[in-house]
Enzyme design. Structure first.
Site, short mmCIF file in Angstrom:
data_model
loop_
_atom_site.label_atom_id
_atom_site.label_comp_id
_atom_site.label_asym_id
_atom_site.label_seq_id
_atom_site.Cartn_x
_atom_site.Cartn_y
_atom_site.Cartn_z
N CYS A 24 -10.14 0.76 8.01
CA CYS A 24 -9.84 1.06 8.92
C CYS A 24 -10.54 2.21 7.66
O CYS A 24 -10.92 3.19 8.37
CB CYS A 24 -8.43 1.52 8.70
SG CYS A 24 -8.29 1.28 6.70
N GLU A 75 0.64 -1.51 -0.18
CA GLU A 75 -0.21 0.33 0.16
C GLU A 75 0.52 1.29 0.33
O GLU A 75 0.50 2.24 0.91
CB GLU A 75 -1.23 0.20 1.26
CG GLU A 75 -1.46 -1.48 1.21
CD GLU A 75 -2.71 -1.32 2.38
OE1 GLU A 75 -2.25 -0.51 3.30
OE2 GLU A 75 -2.72 -2.78 3.24
#
Length: 700
Positions: free
Chosen positions: A464, A368
């Site tokens: 998240c 990421e």
């Protein structure tokens, strides 16, 4: 100062200002003018606010009523749909969704139930961000007894799960109590603490209730005692930055300097000397948590060099922009010019070389993360929703410090595109990853494409993004305005009514915006008397024409400062009209962006557009767009809640002459005339599952 209801003035730079003011008969106003920063104690339960004349402040969410048709499609979902839906997910009551176990973990840690911890090491942050979203809803949309009661009960549960020493983390309390603080690289203890602190600050500001604030202050005090440069303290820092910006928020509310000093320590020590994360691996209690962290590189956590020496955005994109947000906060608080210059360099690297046209960041699906300059693949990128939220947070802070509209340009881009794309228009589906090109058939598990989802998910094992989107939508008012004692800065042209003061004169601002539809905005300023203050209007970077009239008179020679048009000497009643060119246009990428060579994208105002299979048929890769022909716009009230669509002339590679048994052969390309239809990227995937593309091949 009138708004703050000053009780007394505290010390500044070690000097007792109250005694000076009595001795020299300085007025409070004079002290404001001669002191860079003034700390004042608010009557609100001893909450301390910090003011500096060089940094723009937010207008309180309580004083902003957003009435915008476009944004309220999403904002109304937060209270009515998203918060209840996410509460159900946190309690594992959504069929077919990834289990959360978040509330159950707190019940186990509190001793109310027996059981094992379930979920990611940072699972507690889901409820923290949920509570933060609740706080912003209560703050911006008015108190709701039932919702507030649910939040209070959740906070009480969190308090019961807190250890006698103030420690708060269900993973380590339940599963690994002997391994606290032994794996800062992966353990996310400080990251989780940061989100708890942010939620508690927001809840205190919304309700005035101290219960949650007191809980996190106990934890923050423990952290301040545990970490620092002194002998006997832990000399580590967070693997995932977040607590740094949270501690600054806590300091600004409580006035406790140790929180600010701890935040500064975490930033200053990062990347200095031998990398701490390699040192802690040698510890007796160290245990690896994530298998993918094998072969760890310090760039991943922005700990490869001291922060003031970092010039390029590296590593995990969310970690990076959370860190940079804290750096900006601390640069202001300590008037640290080298730290601010580092922020400026990092910002420039992101937005000129490592950011997608949608405001997405993080080009690698593996870890990421940022990769290298101009590496911006469209079909397999990550561009996590949380990363764009963090970019908006970073840009907001930089704009407040520098008063430069270029930061608000990017904040707007991120909010209108990647952040909104991350949530379904019904509020019950979410994208974690935000690609710019999707072919659903190749988004297969156990391949390099498995992170790309062609359909928004009900929830995620690592969740998240959904609560992060919710808290951002609920706090949208914080992004619209900035203010100082004599000026109001308008950053987003979002319809709303706001109450504030200019030069101590109470005033009401009303923005009536058709910005996305036709680029027209009316701004009404009404106050009890002439304020003599200033109104600063952001001129969007994409605007080819930005005309402003004041009380019916066009401003022919406007005063422009850093991208803001400044209106001075504000009267008791003002009517300002804005006309901004919003025509759709073609945009090319820098030739160094290999993925976009020979392709164009369409933008209209802040919105990036895309083609969807629903409008253009399958195999979008076979389409070419004619950039020499004019684009046509049409407002479609019944489509996607009401959007302006853009059509263009183009060509499609024909399948004629090919059959399914032929993979390769000698054959000339045959092109068919087509009309291409584009919709806002933020709305893609809300009709049917299908292909999507932002960048289209250009017809030469």
């Amino acid at each position: 100062l009138q708004r703050l209801k000053v009780l007394y003035i505290t010390k500044i730079n070690g000097t007792d200002i109250w005694k000076i003011s009595k001795k020299k008969a300085f007025s409070i106003k004079r002290l404001m003018e001669t002191t860079d920063k003034l700390a004042v104690l608010n009557t609100g339960e001893g909450a301390q606010c910090r003011m500096g004349k060089d940094r723009l402040a937010d207008i309180s969410l309580k004083n902003i009523d957003i009435t915008d048709k476009f944004w309220n499609k999403y904002r109304s979902l937060v209270k009515d749909v998203i918060i209840p839906y996410q509460w159900d997910t946190l309690n594992d009551n959504v069929p077919d969704a990834e289990p959360s176990h978040c509330i159950e973990n707190f019940r186990i840690a509190a001793g109310e139930k027996k059981g094992e911890f379930y979920g990611a090491v940072f699972q507690d942050t889901d409820v923290a961000k949920w509570l933060e979203a609740v706080a912003y809803v209560l703050d911006s949309q008015g108190r709701d007894e039932e919702l507030e009661k649910l939040a209070d009960e959740t906070i009480d549960l969190i308090g019961k799960a807190q250890g006698p020493d103030g420690y708060l983390n269900t993973y380590f309390t339940i599963k690994e109590p002997e391994r606290r603080w032994t794996n800062l690289r992966e353990g996310h203890e400080l990251y989780t603490a940061g989100h708890m602190i942010e939620a508690a600050v927001a809840y205190y500001q919304a309700t005035g209730k101290r219960r949650f604030l007191d809980i996190v202050m106990r934890f923050a005090d423990l952290i301040s005692k545990k970490f620092g440069p002194e002998e006997g303290k832990c000399h580590g820092y967070p693997g995932h930055p977040e607590i740094e910006l949270a501690l600054v928020k806590l300091y600004r509310v409580t006035g406790k300097k140790n929180y600010l000093e701890t935040a500064k320590y975490f930033v200053d020590v990062r990347g200095v000397g031998e990398n701490y994360f390699f040192q802690e691996e040698k510890g007796e209690k160290y245990q690896q948590i994530f298998p993918e962290f094998a072969g760890y590189e310090p760039e991943y956590s922005q700990s490869h060099k001291p922060v003031r020496e970092q010039k390029t955005a590296e590593g995990h994109a969310v970690r990076a922009v959370y860190l940079y947000s804290a750096m900006a906060d601390l640069a202001y608080e300590y008037q640290d010019e080298p730290l601010l210059k580092a922020c400026e360099a990092l910002w420039k690297n992101i937005v000129t070389k490592r950011m997608y046209i949608t405001g997405g960041i993080g080009s690698s699906g593996l870890l990421e993360r940022f990769t290298t300059d101009y590496d911006l693949p469209n079909d397999r990128n990550y561009a996590e929703s949380c990363a764009s939220i963090g970019l908006a947070m970073f840009g907001k802070r930089m704009g407040q410090i520098t008063r430069d509209a270029k930061y608000a340009d990017i904040v707007e881009k991120a909010l209108y595109n990647t952040v909104l794309a991350g949530i379904a228009m019904d509020g019950k589906g979410f994208f974690y990853v935000n690609p710019l090109e999707v072919w659903p058939d190749n988004c297969l598990n156990r391949t390099s494409m498995e992170h790309v989802k062609p359909v928004r998910q009900k929830w995620f094992g690592v969740a998240c993004c959904p609560p992060n989107i919710a808290r951002t939508l609920a706090s949208l008012g914080q992004y619209i305005y900035g203010e100082d004692e004599e000026s109001i800065f308008i950053n987003l042209y979002v319809s709303n009514e706001a109450e504030t003061q200019i030069n101590g004169v109470p005033c009401k601002l009303t923005i009536d915006s058709d910005f996305l539809k036709n680029g027209n905005v009316k701004i009404y300023v009404k106050s009890q008397q002439d304020s003599g203050g200033k109104l600063a209007l952001r001129i969007p970077g994409y605007s080819r024409r930005f005309l402003v009239s004041r009380n019916g008179n066009e401003i022919s020679s406007p005063r422009i400062e850093k991208g803001y048009l400044i209106l001075e000497d504000m009267k008791a009643e003002e009517i300002i009209t804005v006309s901004c060119n919003m025509e759709a246009r073609f945009i090319h990428a820098n030739p160094e962006v290999r993925a976009d060579e020979g392709r164009v994208a369409i933008i209209r105002g802040p919105l990036v557009y895309c083609l969807e299979e629903a409008d253009n048929g399958r195999n979008l890769s076979s389409l070419y767009i004619d950039t020499k022909a004019e684009l046509t716009e049409a407002y479609e009230d019944e489509l996607l809640g009401g959007v302006v669509t853009v059509t263009a002339k183009g060509k499609r590679i024909s399948n004629e002459g090919w059959n399914e048994d032929e993979l390769y052969k000698e054959q000339e390309i045959q092109l068919e005339d087509v009309v291409l239809k584009a919709v806002p990227y933020c709305n893609w995937g809300n009709r049917e599952t299908g292909e999507m593309a932002v960048w289209i091949k250009e017809l030469f």
